[in-house]
Structures are given as C-alpha cells and as structure tokens.
Write an enzyme that holds these catalytic residues in place. Structure first.
Site, short mmCIF file in Angstrom:
data_model
loop_
_atom_site.label_atom_id
_atom_site.label_comp_id
_atom_site.label_asym_id
_atom_site.label_seq_id
_atom_site.Cartn_x
_atom_site.Cartn_y
_atom_site.Cartn_z
N ARG A 147 0.74 -1.19 -0.13
CA ARG A 147 -0.07 0.14 -0.06
C ARG A 147 1.10 1.11 -0.04
O ARG A 147 1.70 1.24 0.74
CB ARG A 147 -0.77 -0.03 1.29
CG ARG A 147 -1.72 1.18 1.45
CD ARG A 147 -2.47 1.24 2.69
NE ARG A 147 -2.03 2.21 3.55
CZ ARG A 147 -2.64 2.77 4.63
NH1 ARG A 147 -3.79 2.27 5.09
NH2 ARG A 147 -2.15 3.67 5.42
N TYR A 159 -2.85 11.80 6.44
CA TYR A 159 -3.14 10.49 6.79
C TYR A 159 -2.38 9.63 6.14
O TYR A 159 -2.15 9.56 4.94
CB TYR A 159 -4.61 10.22 6.39
CG TYR A 159 -4.86 8.56 6.69
CD1 TYR A 159 -4.92 7.99 5.40
CD2 TYR A 159 -4.95 7.85 7.63
CE1 TYR A 159 -5.08 6.63 5.18
CE2 TYR A 159 -4.98 6.74 7.64
CZ TYR A 159 -4.90 5.88 6.48
OH TYR A 159 -5.07 4.62 6.36
N ASP A 210 -5.01 3.72 0.03
CA ASP A 210 -6.27 3.96 0.90
C ASP A 210 -6.60 5.21 0.93
O ASP A 210 -6.07 6.47 1.13
CB ASP A 210 -5.82 3.73 2.46
CG ASP A 210 -6.93 3.59 3.38
OD1 ASP A 210 -8.06 3.94 3.26
OD2 ASP A 210 -6.73 2.87 4.49
N HIS A 212 -9.25 6.63 2.64
CA HIS A 212 -9.78 6.77 4.12
C HIS A 212 -11.01 7.67 4.09
O HIS A 212 -11.16 8.61 4.76
CB HIS A 212 -8.65 7.49 4.97
CG HIS A 212 -8.51 6.81 6.22
ND1 HIS A 212 -8.95 7.57 7.24
CD2 HIS A 212 -8.30 5.72 6.47
CE1 HIS A 212 -8.62 6.84 8.30
NE2 HIS A 212 -8.04 5.71 7.86
N GLU A 236 -8.92 2.02 -1.80
CA GLU A 236 -9.72 1.36 -0.39
C GLU A 236 -10.45 2.73 0.12
O GLU A 236 -10.11 3.74 0.10
CB GLU A 236 -8.65 0.99 0.86
CG GLU A 236 -9.41 0.74 1.88
CD GLU A 236 -8.12 0.50 3.19
OE1 GLU A 236 -7.06 0.11 2.55
OE2 GLU A 236 -8.16 0.73 4.33
N GLU A 262 -13.50 -1.62 6.67
CA GLU A 262 -12.93 -1.75 7.99
C GLU A 262 -13.43 -1.13 9.30
O GLU A 262 -13.37 -1.55 10.35
CB GLU A 262 -11.75 -1.11 8.00
CG GLU A 262 -11.39 0.32 7.91
CD GLU A 262 -9.91 0.91 7.69
OE1 GLU A 262 -9.15 0.39 6.96
OE2 GLU A 262 -9.82 2.04 8.35
N ARG A 283 -13.65 -5.59 3.67
CA ARG A 283 -12.49 -5.23 4.67
C ARG A 283 -12.66 -5.46 5.96
O ARG A 283 -12.14 -5.09 6.96
CB ARG A 283 -11.67 -3.77 4.38
CG ARG A 283 -10.86 -3.88 3.34
CD ARG A 283 -10.15 -2.89 3.07
NE ARG A 283 -9.27 -2.23 4.26
CZ ARG A 283 -8.37 -2.76 4.99
NH1 ARG A 283 -7.82 -3.87 4.74
NH2 ARG A 283 -8.02 -1.77 5.80
N GLU A 339 -4.10 -7.57 5.21
CA GLU A 339 -3.34 -6.40 5.84
C GLU A 339 -2.42 -6.71 6.62
O GLU A 339 -2.69 -7.37 7.62
CB GLU A 339 -4.25 -5.24 6.08
CG GLU A 339 -3.47 -4.03 6.56
CD GLU A 339 -4.28 -2.67 6.95
OE1 GLU A 339 -5.41 -2.98 7.10
OE2 GLU A 339 -3.67 -1.33 6.98
N TRP A 402 -11.88 11.62 8.90
CA TRP A 402 -10.83 11.15 8.99
C TRP A 402 -10.47 9.92 8.39
O TRP A 402 -11.47 8.97 8.70
CB TRP A 402 -10.29 11.18 10.58
CG TRP A 402 -8.82 10.80 10.54
CD1 TRP A 402 -7.63 11.62 10.10
CD2 TRP A 402 -8.09 9.55 10.64
NE1 TRP A 402 -6.65 11.11 10.17
CE2 TRP A 402 -6.65 9.68 10.56
CE3 TRP A 402 -8.61 8.21 11.14
CZ2 TRP A 402 -5.83 8.42 10.83
CZ3 TRP A 402 -7.76 7.29 11.39
CH2 TRP A 402 -6.46 7.36 10.95
C1 GCO Z 1 -5.87 0.88 7.58
C2 GCO Z 1 -6.72 1.73 8.27
C3 GCO Z 1 -6.11 2.00 9.67
C4 GCO Z 1 -7.09 3.05 10.52
C5 GCO Z 1 -6.87 2.48 11.68
C6 GCO Z 1 -7.91 3.09 12.57
O1 GCO Z 1 -6.41 0.72 6.21
O2 GCO Z 1 -5.07 0.31 8.02
O3 GCO Z 1 -7.17 2.79 7.51
O4 GCO Z 1 -4.89 2.91 9.36
O5 GCO Z 1 -7.08 4.19 10.33
O6 GCO Z 1 -6.74 1.07 12.02
O7 GCO Z 1 -7.92 2.69 14.06
MG MG Z 2 -8.08 1.89 5.82
#
Ligand code: GCO
Ligand code: MG
Length: 402
Positions: A147, A159, A210, A212, A236, A262, A283, A339, A402
């Site tokens: 990634r 981020y 990602d 996010h 992602e 996630e 995820r 991951e 975020w």
């Molecule tokens: C990822 C995630 C993490 C999250 C974190 C939040 O893809 O690994 O986006 O970076 O932000 O696990 O607790």
């Molecule tokens: Mg993520």
C-alpha cells in the site's frame, strides 16, 4: 467443559490493547481481542460489567448459541462496542476449542485452502521520492503487495504518512491531533505517485491505496479513472459508506477495484454493497465484526457475489486478532489479501505468537488453537494511556472525515 471465569486484560506496550481471557474447568484458556482504537475502555466495561457474568458455567464449544445469546440477548444490536465485545468472546471460545481438540483453529473452519496468506505492507513517505524508496524496501523484504501513501504538496500532514518507518501508529497520546485536508490537492497528486511507482517497479507488483473515506462518489469516480493506467489491486474506502448506494455511482465510473469495510460491524453494513456487486473486496475484520461466527457468514455471502476478503490488519488490532485473521484467511475459499502492519517488539513480547512472515506470506503456525499467548506480568508494566485518532479539517476549518 464449562467456562469457569473470564477477565479483561488492559495493556499499553506503545499502544492500548484490550484482551479477554476465558478460563475453563479443565485448565484450558482462550484469548480474544476486543481492541477498539481510541474507545478501548468502553469495550472493557461492556465485557466486565455486562458480558462476563453471563458466560460463567456455559459450554465453550457452543460458539453459535453463545454468539446469538450475546447479540440478540442484549436487545441493543450492532455497533462497534457491542460487536468488538462479542468478537473477543467468540475468538477466545474458538481458541479453547482448538486447544481442547489439539488442532489449529483453521482445521475447524474447513482446513487449509492455500499454503500461505498473501499480505500487504505499508509504504509511505513525505513525498513521492520517499514513498518510492519505501516501496523498494518492502519489495526487498519479500512483499508482493504494498500500500502506498504519500504526503501532499501544500498540506502540512497527511493521513497514512507515519513518523516511524516500520511501525505506523495513527493514535496519539493526549487529545486528538488535527490534520488539514484539500481534496483538489489530493486528487491532483495521487496519480503522479502511482505513475512513478509503475515506471520504477513494473507491472507485477500489487499496489494498493487507501483514500480513508474522504471523497464524494463522483470524486472517487475521477480518482479511480485517473488510476486505471496503473491497475491498482484496490482503492480502499473511497467514500464514507453509511449510505451504501454511494458506491453504485463510483462503480459506474471506474474499473479500479474497490475495497471497503474496516469500520463495518455486521453483515447489514455491507449487504447492499455485496449483493449489488458494488465492491470487490470486503475489509471487515474479526475483532470489530463479531468474530469467526459472524465474519464467516459475511465471507460466504461475499463468495456468492464475486467479492473477496481483505481483512483490516492495522497495528491497533492486537496479535490475537492477527493470528485469528490468519486462521480465517487460510481456510476460506474467497480470500483476497490480508493487511499486515508489523507490531513493535514490545507488543510482540506481550503477545508471544507462532505466526511468521515468509516471502510475502504470513503463516499461522501449526500449534493448537490460535497460537498466541499473553504475558500478564510483562503487560502489567504498561498500564492504559488515553490516546486518540486524529481529526481532520478542510483548509477553511470545516470538520471533515478522518
Ligand atoms: C488501514 C486503516 C488504519 C485505520 C486505523 C484506525 O487501512 O489500516 O485505515 O490506518 O485508520 O486502523 O484505527
Ligand atoms: Mg484503511
């Protein structure tokens, strides 16, 4: 066999972890992860005050019945705190089953479907050059999938760009730190990163990215389209997915594969995404989605709709979760990728484990149960410390995702 007692273990060997230890009348114990980044003590209380009293005296082999007892029995369904608490119980019970039957948990889930679990690592840097150097380092370590995240010119922090090269940890002690965001700067920058990576590393390396949850569906369509020449393994969390229909629009505009989930907790968070084939990878992860008993159902629904798994595996999931994920991943047919963010040596010392990295794959180990232990004495040296994930604001100060 009967459950004799259970306790919640809290430790902070660099970051906070919540672990449930369930003991039986036959001397066998099981471990489950209940860590919910930034809200850890809510799960600890849910378990100690509300769940553990209901477990005493039950048969630990009855994982299906106990799961429904905790899910339906609470009356209040779903949500990350509830589902992480249920997951901790479920994981610990499968660990006990494996130990009692003297076999790795994957054998109880269908046995091995592959020789190893392909994982992706995190390469990130303050700019494109530094990110490319990190990608090179990961390929040298044997990773087949990486990634890539890079700092964005004109934004002070982004981020996914860590302070430490190997150990990315998004939560910080104290009150939540604040980042600044510009969608336009981001959309202009990311294609340049992947152009550079394809030129330097060729076609075969799997590259992931990602987003996010930071784009609208039409912006995500633009990003996906601009990344098509670099054929990503996945893009992602392109949009926040509380409104599942949003992914329909993204899908109409790009062939870049989409991974999401996630932050999901139950099958209902992903039902439309899966049955409409709006995503390619789900995820959801054992710890935040009710453990093996629930995630198995999600994976089976996904399998019917050409969706593969790609479980979340950041450092805020403990080694108990990582081990559990590997047993799950190696057993199911529609596994896609896992991951893998490496834990620090301090965390690994608290959670001795049998899984290991080998040439781009993680292997769960052959021992009974999950193959993870917990050093209570060592863990006690590191008490809980409050920490938060960052928040994010647009350039004009507007609170953003975020
Ligand atoms: C990822 C995630 C993490 C999250 C974190 C939040 O893809 O690994 O986006 O970076 O932000 O696990 O607790
Ligand atoms: Mg993520």
């Amino acid at each position: 066999m009967k459950i004799l007692s259970a306790k919640v273990l809290v430790t902070c060997p660099g970051r906070n972890f919540i672990t449930l230890k369930i003991e039986t009348d036959q001397g066998i114990y099981g471990l489950g992860d209940g860590t919910l980044n930034g809200r850890e003590l809510a799960v600890a209380s849910y378990l100690t005050d509300h769940v553990i009293p209901c477990l005493i005296g039950r048969d630990p082999f009855q994982t299906e019945d106990i799961w429904h007892y905790l899910y339906r029995g609470a009356y209040w369904r779903r949500g990350p705190v509830t589902m992480s608490a249920i997951a901790a119980v479920d994981m610990a019970l499968w660990d006990i089953k494996g130990k009692a039957l003297n076999t790795p948990v994957y054998n109880l889930l269908g046995g091995k479907s592959r020789h190893g679990v392909m994982v992706y690592g995190h390469a990130n840097g303050k700019d494109i050059e530094q990110t490319a150097e990190e990608v090179a380092r990961y390929t040298e370590m044997g990773y087949m999938a990486i990634r890539a995240q890079s700092g964005i010119p004109g934004l002070p922090s982004t981020y996914g760009v860590s302070k430490d090269r190997l150990f990315y940890e998004p939560a910080e002690k104290g009150l939540p730190p604040e980042n600044v965001w510009s969608t336009e700067k981001y959309l202009n920058h990311v294609p340049k990163l992947f152009e550079k990576l394809r030129v330097q590393f060729g076609s075969d390396l799997h590259l992931l990215h990602d987003v996010h949850h930071r784009l609208t569906p039409i912006e995500a369509g633009r990003l996906g389209k601009s990344l098509e020449p670099y054929h990503l393994f996945w893009m992602e969390d392109p949009v926040p997915a509380e409104m599942q229909e949003g992914l329909k629009l993204v899908r109409q505009h790009t062939t870049t594969p989409i991974a999401i989930g996630e932050v999901f907790n139950t099958i209902w968070d992903a039902q439309q995404l899966i049955t409409n084939q709006w995503i390619d990878y789900i995820r959801m992860t054992l710890v935040h989605s009710g453990g093996f008993t629930h995630l198995r159902k999600v994976a089976d629904l996904a399998a019917l709709h050409h969706v593969q798994t790609g479980c979340h595996g950041a450092t805020d999931l403990s080694p108990v979760s990582m081990a559990a994920a590997l047993h799950f991943d190696i057993a199911i047919n529609n596994f896609g990728i896992q991951e893998y963010m490496r834990h620090t040596p301090e965390t690994d010392a608290v959670f001795p484990h049998t899984y290991k990295f080998d040439k781009g794959y993680l292997l769960p180990g052959e021992g009974p149960g999950l193959g993870v232990d917990y050093d209570e004495k060592l863990a006690a040296k590191w008490p809980y410390e409050r920490a938060y994930l960052p928040v994010n604001r647009k350039l004009d100060g507007t609170m953003f995702h975020w």
